[in-house]
Motif scaffolding. Structure first.
Motif, mmCIF file in Angstrom:
data_model
loop_
_atom_site.group_PDB
_atom_site.id
_atom_site.type_symbol
_atom_site.label_atom_id
_atom_site.label_comp_id
_atom_site.label_asym_id
_atom_site.label_seq_id
_atom_site.Cartn_x
_atom_site.Cartn_y
_atom_site.Cartn_z
ATOM 1 N N ALA A 24 30.737 39.698 30.166
ATOM 2 C CA ALA A 24 29.513 38.977 30.497
ATOM 3 C C ALA A 24 28.452 39.966 30.970
ATOM 4 O O ALA A 24 28.679 40.737 31.891
ATOM 5 C CB ALA A 24 29.790 37.951 31.576
ATOM 6 N N ALA A 25 27.316 39.918 30.332
ATOM 7 C CA ALA A 25 26.218 40.791 30.724
ATOM 8 C C ALA A 25 25.508 40.189 31.918
ATOM 9 O O ALA A 25 25.334 38.983 32.009
ATOM 10 C CB ALA A 25 25.252 40.950 29.560
ATOM 11 N N ARG A 26 25.123 41.040 32.841
ATOM 12 C CA ARG A 26 24.407 40.583 34.023
ATOM 13 C C ARG A 26 23.113 41.365 34.134
ATOM 14 O O ARG A 26 23.075 42.554 33.847
ATOM 15 C CB ARG A 26 25.250 40.802 35.280
ATOM 16 C CG ARG A 26 26.512 39.960 35.260
ATOM 17 C CD ARG A 26 27.299 40.104 36.499
ATOM 18 N NE ARG A 26 26.505 39.643 37.632
ATOM 19 C CZ ARG A 26 26.884 39.813 38.892
ATOM 20 N NH1 ARG A 26 28.008 40.415 39.158
ATOM 21 N NH2 ARG A 26 26.136 39.398 39.885
ATOM 22 N N GLU A 27 22.081 40.674 34.536
ATOM 23 C CA GLU A 27 20.787 41.321 34.728
ATOM 24 C C GLU A 27 20.448 41.325 36.209
ATOM 25 O O GLU A 27 20.758 40.387 36.927
ATOM 26 C CB GLU A 27 19.702 40.594 33.952
ATOM 27 C CG GLU A 27 19.812 40.780 32.459
ATOM 28 C CD GLU A 27 18.607 40.240 31.730
ATOM 29 O OE1 GLU A 27 17.524 40.167 32.339
ATOM 30 O OE2 GLU A 27 18.759 39.897 30.563
ATOM 31 N N PHE A 28 19.795 42.385 36.642
ATOM 32 C CA PHE A 28 19.388 42.525 38.025
ATOM 33 C C PHE A 28 17.882 42.734 38.071
ATOM 34 O O PHE A 28 17.302 43.362 37.185
ATOM 35 C CB PHE A 28 20.112 43.700 38.684
ATOM 36 C CG PHE A 28 21.603 43.488 38.771
ATOM 37 C CD1 PHE A 28 22.144 42.800 39.842
ATOM 38 C CD2 PHE A 28 22.442 43.955 37.784
ATOM 39 C CE1 PHE A 28 23.509 42.588 39.929
ATOM 40 C CE2 PHE A 28 23.805 43.747 37.856
ATOM 41 C CZ PHE A 28 24.341 43.056 38.936
ATOM 42 N N LYS A 33 19.189 46.215 43.674
ATOM 43 C CA LYS A 33 20.110 45.072 43.665
ATOM 44 C C LYS A 33 21.373 45.396 42.868
ATOM 45 O O LYS A 33 22.463 44.979 43.231
ATOM 46 C CB LYS A 33 19.419 43.840 43.103
ATOM 47 C CG LYS A 33 18.389 43.294 44.057
ATOM 48 C CD LYS A 33 17.798 42.009 43.578
ATOM 49 C CE LYS A 33 16.778 41.518 44.593
ATOM 50 N NZ LYS A 33 16.241 40.224 44.253
ATOM 51 N N LEU A 34 21.212 46.151 41.787
ATOM 52 C CA LEU A 34 22.366 46.583 41.009
ATOM 53 C C LEU A 34 23.284 47.462 41.853
ATOM 54 O O LEU A 34 24.500 47.273 41.871
ATOM 55 C CB LEU A 34 21.910 47.352 39.767
ATOM 56 C CG LEU A 34 23.000 48.098 39.005
ATOM 57 C CD1 LEU A 34 23.893 47.117 38.263
ATOM 58 C CD2 LEU A 34 22.394 49.087 38.061
ATOM 59 N N GLU A 37 25.144 45.388 44.503
ATOM 60 C CA GLU A 37 26.236 44.621 43.909
ATOM 61 C C GLU A 37 27.420 45.538 43.599
ATOM 62 O O GLU A 37 28.566 45.201 43.867
ATOM 63 C CB GLU A 37 25.752 43.939 42.626
ATOM 64 C CG GLU A 37 26.820 43.205 41.864
ATOM 65 C CD GLU A 37 27.342 41.977 42.583
ATOM 66 O OE1 GLU A 37 28.462 41.540 42.267
ATOM 67 O OE2 GLU A 37 26.633 41.443 43.461
ATOM 68 N N ASP A 38 27.121 46.710 43.058
ATOM 69 C CA ASP A 38 28.179 47.664 42.743
ATOM 70 C C ASP A 38 28.887 48.125 44.010
ATOM 71 O O ASP A 38 30.109 48.212 44.053
ATOM 72 C CB ASP A 38 27.586 48.855 41.992
ATOM 73 C CG ASP A 38 28.640 49.808 41.487
ATOM 74 O OD1 ASP A 38 29.611 49.339 40.861
ATOM 75 O OD2 ASP A 38 28.505 51.021 41.717
ATOM 76 N N GLN A 41 31.498 45.816 45.458
ATOM 77 C CA GLN A 41 32.740 45.672 44.709
ATOM 78 C C GLN A 41 33.643 46.888 44.785
ATOM 79 O O GLN A 41 34.777 46.845 44.327
ATOM 80 C CB GLN A 41 32.426 45.371 43.239
ATOM 81 C CG GLN A 41 31.721 44.051 43.057
ATOM 82 C CD GLN A 41 31.384 43.792 41.616
ATOM 83 O OE1 GLN A 41 31.712 44.572 40.740
ATOM 84 N NE2 GLN A 41 30.723 42.690 41.367
#
Length: 74
Positions: A24-28, A33-34, A37-38, A41
């Motif tokens: 699933a591709a996600r856009e930030f 913000k990317l 999120e990274d 995780q």
């Protein structure tokens, strides 16, 4: 001996489609913000976390802002 089966072109297309759906591709909105999120995780190894904490403690505090110096408050 191991028997190998060849996939038909239709089976290959279905396999490729299934794989593309799984990722699933996600856009930030921004690079920040990317990175946040990274970072949320990733588990930082304890040794590195300790070294980072020590390094941050050794950093000098930033100089007070110009308006604080002007007003004399700290």
């Amino acid at each position: 001996m191991k028997r190998q089966t060849k996939l038909t072109s239709q089976q290959q297309e279905q396999l490729a489609e299934t794989k593309s759906q799984q990722i699933a591709a996600r856009e930030f909105a921004s690079a920040e913000k990317l990175l946040r999120e990274d970072a949320s995780q990733i588990i930082v190894p304890p040794a590195i976390a300790e070294r980072l904490s020590e390094s941050i403690k050794n950093e000098p505090k930033p100089a007070p802002s110009w308006w604080r110096r002007l007003l004399g408050s700290t």
